[in-house]
Design a protein around this motif. Structure first.
Motif, short mmCIF file in Angstrom:
data_model
loop_
_atom_site.label_atom_id
_atom_site.label_comp_id
_atom_site.label_asym_id
_atom_site.label_seq_id
_atom_site.Cartn_x
_atom_site.Cartn_y
_atom_site.Cartn_z
N ILE A 175 -13.92 92.46 -34.51
CA ILE A 175 -14.62 91.43 -33.86
C ILE A 175 -15.93 91.12 -34.44
N ASN A 176 -16.47 89.91 -34.68
CA ASN A 176 -17.56 89.73 -35.39
C ASN A 176 -18.69 89.73 -34.63
N PRO A 177 -20.07 89.54 -35.42
CA PRO A 177 -21.44 89.78 -34.50
C PRO A 177 -21.39 88.33 -33.34
N ASP B 21 -18.17 88.22 -40.79
CA ASP B 21 -19.44 88.74 -40.01
C ASP B 21 -20.49 87.60 -40.19
N ASN B 22 -20.49 86.68 -41.11
CA ASN B 22 -21.47 85.66 -41.60
C ASN B 22 -21.05 84.37 -41.39
N ILE B 23 -20.02 84.05 -40.83
CA ILE B 23 -19.47 82.68 -40.64
C ILE B 23 -20.16 82.18 -39.28
N GLY B 24 -20.15 80.90 -38.87
CA GLY B 24 -20.98 80.46 -37.98
C GLY B 24 -20.02 80.41 -36.63
N ASP B 25 -19.02 80.99 -36.64
CA ASP B 25 -18.12 80.90 -35.39
C ASP B 25 -17.81 82.31 -34.91
N GLY C 49 -0.06 90.00 -36.26
CA GLY C 49 -1.15 89.77 -35.19
C GLY C 49 -1.67 88.17 -35.07
N ALA C 50 -2.77 88.26 -34.56
CA ALA C 50 -3.69 87.02 -34.23
C ALA C 50 -5.04 86.92 -34.34
N VAL C 51 -5.50 85.63 -34.88
CA VAL C 51 -7.03 85.61 -35.15
C VAL C 51 -7.23 84.56 -34.22
N ILE C 52 -8.25 84.68 -33.44
CA ILE C 52 -9.07 83.78 -32.31
C ILE C 52 -10.22 83.47 -32.74
N ILE C 53 -10.43 82.33 -32.84
CA ILE C 53 -11.90 81.54 -33.25
C ILE C 53 -12.40 80.73 -32.10
N PHE C 54 -13.45 81.09 -31.72
CA PHE C 54 -14.13 80.25 -30.55
C PHE C 54 -15.61 79.97 -30.87
N TYR C 55 -16.09 79.05 -30.21
CA TYR C 55 -17.46 78.65 -30.26
C TYR C 55 -18.09 77.94 -29.08
N ASP C 56 -19.19 78.26 -28.95
CA ASP C 56 -19.90 77.87 -27.77
C ASP C 56 -20.16 76.28 -27.65
#
Length: 268
Positions: A160-162, A142-146, A242-249
């Motif tokens: 899903i995180n914030p 919840d508190n990571i930057g991605d 399952g799967a984890v999807i990490i994404f960033y703007d």
């Protein structure tokens, strides 16, 4: 009184009914009984037991040990074996299924009740440990930057995180249980549909990036350029669940690239 539901898997009907009477006397409910391994597996979804008392020697194509293995792998329900057989080979096979207890026939009510209470206690502690572990992980995510979205094997969103909520435009309440491509809508430049990232994870394992110029289309149709990382989620047996999807703007990076490109053209 207790409310736990216990399934009895025993092919001797008189023995099964005797056990049922004992369990109901203890305060447990017996939503169903099975006399074969196949029936035990098929009754799981309907009965949803908290614990299974499993005879090892059963009629049918699979014995109690094989049925317990299938139940452990697919439902994670604790099993206590009931058996008159205590040979080393049988015990070794049974141990591989990680049972919560093993009672030799004939047994008395006190022994049965003690084993059940211990098994249910151990299961509850395991659940608490798993819950605390998941809460700790979710708090970190919840508190990571991605932005982070995790799914099950069917691509249904489990977390899903914030930041992922902010980028996709979907709240956690809206997203949980949805297919990932309903919330995480990505295309390539030119509106070519992007590959479902979970399928890429299940096919290839961890990956870094789908294609260049990957765009997220948010709930309000805002187009956001992304970098994407995908990774499998595994269980304690190292099986993918399952799967984890990490994404960033990467909007700022794209703007800088365009600025440098314009600068190069202007001064060339």
């Amino acid at each position: 009184m207790t409310n736990e539901k216990i399934m009895i898997v025993e092919d001797e009907k008189i023995v099964a009914l005797d056990i049922k009477d004992s369990l109901e006397h203890f305060g447990y409910s017996v939503p169903c009984m099975a006399d074969s391994g196949e029936d035990a597996i098929s009754f799981i979804d309907k009965c949803q037991p908290d614990l299974i008392l499993m005879d090892i020697v059963l009629k049918g194509k699979i014995d109690g040990i094989e049925a317990a293995r299938t139940i452990r792998d697919n439902y994670d329900i604790p099993v206590i074996y009931l058996t008159a057989y205590s040979d080393e080979k049988t015990l070794q096979r049974a141990k591989l299924t990680e049972p919560f207890g093993h009672i030799l026939k004939p047994f008395d009510e006190r022994e049965l009740r003690t084993n059940i209470e211990i098994a249910l206690y151990k299961r509850e502690k395991e659940k608490e440990k798993q819950f605390n572990h998941e809460n700790c992980i979710n708090s970190l995510l919840d508190n990571i930057g991605d932005a982070v979205i995790s799914t099950d094997m069917n691509g249904n969103i489990k977390y899903i995180n914030p930041l992922a909520e902010a980028l996709t435009g979907y709240t956690r309440k809206e997203a949980l249980g949805c297919k990932i491509n309903e919330v995480f809508r990505v295309v390539y430049e030119g509106n070519k549909d992007a590959e479902d990232p979970t399928r890429k994870v299940f096919r290839e394992g961890a990956f870094f990036g789908l294609e260049e110029d990957t765009i997220l289309i948010s709930k309000d149709d805002t187009r956001i350029p992304l970098d994407i990382i995908g990774s499998p989620v595994t269980n304690k047996k190292n099986e993918i669940i399952g799967a984890v999807i990490i994404f960033y703007d990467i909007t700022e990076r794209k703007e800088m690239e365009r600025s440098f490109h314009y600068y190069d053209i202007s001064y060339s």
